[in-house]
Design an enzyme around this catalytic site. Structure first.
Site, PDB file in Angstrom:
ATOM      1  N   GLY A  14       0.880  -1.372  -0.017  1.00 20.03           N
ATOM      2  CA  GLY A  14      -0.046   0.112   0.054  1.00 20.03           C
ATOM      3  C   GLY A  14       0.733   1.218   0.120  1.00 20.03           C
ATOM      4  O   GLY A  14       2.172   1.229   0.059  1.00 20.03           O
ATOM      5  N   TYR A 153     -15.709   1.343  11.084  1.00 20.18           N
ATOM      6  CA  TYR A 153     -14.456   1.551  10.723  1.00 20.18           C
ATOM      7  C   TYR A 153     -13.722   1.896  11.925  1.00 20.18           C
ATOM      8  O   TYR A 153     -12.438   1.259  12.495  1.00 20.18           O
ATOM      9  CB  TYR A 153     -13.837   2.548   9.561  1.00 20.18           C
ATOM     10  N   LYS A 157     -11.303  -0.504  14.269  1.00 20.76           N
ATOM     11  CA  LYS A 157      -9.992  -0.439  14.625  1.00 20.76           C
ATOM     12  C   LYS A 157      -9.610   0.099  16.214  1.00 20.76           C
ATOM     13  O   LYS A 157      -8.498  -0.154  16.640  1.00 20.76           O
ATOM     14  CB  LYS A 157      -9.329   1.372  13.929  1.00 20.76           C
TER      15      LYS A 157
END
Ligand code: UDP
Length: 326
Positions: A14, A153, A157
């Site tokens: 990434g 999200y 996380k």
């Protein structure tokens, strides 16, 4: 004699992971990257593919047959593999949640078993709708309504953070938790929603820059080279400098998204116009944005001496250069 260390980077194909891999190799270390290429790309690794000290494995973390062997012989794990980008999270919430929880649980278990330094990249999203002007790691968090996909999200996380912290407290695994704030630079793609590469790309093509909402929402954009210094610094030492703790990583220099659009147009000499688009059209009905997102960097500074150095103008020019046809 090679005194370099052995690093394992999940999600290393990434934007952030590939820059990190390059830096570590440059410093004389050995690096293995595991990436399933779901959002990363082999092209990001083109500078280092084929180097003797570099290994690239295309796989999901949990599906990698050599994972245990790799963890056993690594010194430091940078766990970056995760679903990225607000757009992707909203379009594929189930995939994103599963990815963030299951992959982290899998590699963290091995980090515990072999007592390896484990750096988790969490996100500034976890601060949610906090009204604080400068997010501090000790703040209470204010996640939005769980019926809105965006917040899944942050929650996934956060659960990663809880798992990592519990591994430190219950097993003494040397974990470091980082919350990344709008890290930007060459190679970041706008495909998953990130504003700066989208703006610069549009400006270079003289196409409209689409500002969502009224553009008064603000962010702090930190150059990849600065953030890498912080990430690497926190894993240095025995035990690592950042062990058992959470750190914001970013810059505290703030700009509104409308001003960002103007700046990008000026610096690239573009003929683009700015188009304002309602959030519900850009994302989904009921979408909630974070109106400000600025990190408090005191803890990071005290522990590592880190100060971001790259000014926003330089960052924009850097991205523009990387996106310009050669
Ligand atoms: N944004 C925008 N136009 C775009 C992409 C994003 O105005 O083409 C806005 C977005 O709504 C948010 C800010 O820019 O307020 C930063 O978005 P990004 O997805 O880069 O990061 P995050 O929201 O995670 O900070």
């Amino acid at each position: 004699m090679n005194t370099g260390k052995t690093y394992l980077i999940t999600g290393g194909a990434g934007f952030i992971g590939s820059h990190l891999a390059e830096q570590l190799l440059q410093q004389g270390h050995r690096v293995t990257v595991i990436d399933d290429l779901s959002t990363g790309s082999e092209k990001n690794l083109s500078k280092i593919l084929g180097r003797p000290a570099f290994t690239f494995i295309v796989s999901r973390v949990s599906a990698c047959p050599e994972l245990e062997k790799l963890v056993a012989r690594t010194d430091v794990i940078f766990h970056l593999a995760a679903a990225v980008g607000v757009k992707l999270i909203i379009e594929k919430p189930l995939y994103s949640i599963r990815n963030n929880l299951l992959e982290t649980a899998c590699i963290l278990e091995l980090a515990c078993k072999y007592k390896k330094t484990f750096l988790l990249t969490s996100t500034s999203e976890v601060y949610g709708k906090s009204p604080s002007h400068s997010f501090n790691e000790a703040d209470d968090l204010r996640i939005g309504n769980p019926h809105l996909s965006r917040w899944s999200y942050a929650c996934s996380k956060l659960m990663d953070e809880f798992m990592a912290m519990a591994s430190w407290r219950e097993h003494g695994t040397p974990v470091v938790i980082t919350r990344l704030f709008n890290i930007v630079g060459p190679r970041q793609t706008g495909r998953y929603g990130m504003v700066l590469p989208r703006f610069v790309q549009a400006a270079l093509e003289n196409k409209p820059l689409t500002v969502y909402g009224d553009g008064t929402q603000s962010r702090c954009f930190c150059h990849i080279s600065d953030s890498l210094k912080a990430l690497m610094q926190l894993t240095k030492g025995e035990p690592p400098l950042g062990v058992g703790d959470v750190f914001n990583i970013g810059t505290d220099s703030e700009i509104s998204i409308a001003d960002l659009a103007r700046k990008v147009i000026t610096l690239t000499g573009s003929k683009s116009e700015i188009e304002f688009i309602p959030y519900e059209k850009a994302y989904a009905p009921g979408f909630q944005d974070m109106m400000r997102r600025k990190p408090c960097l005191k803890k990071l500074l005290a522990r590592t001496g880190f100060k971001p150095e790259t000014a926003l103008d330089q960052i924009i020019l850097d991205i523009a250069q990387s996106l310009s046809p050669r």
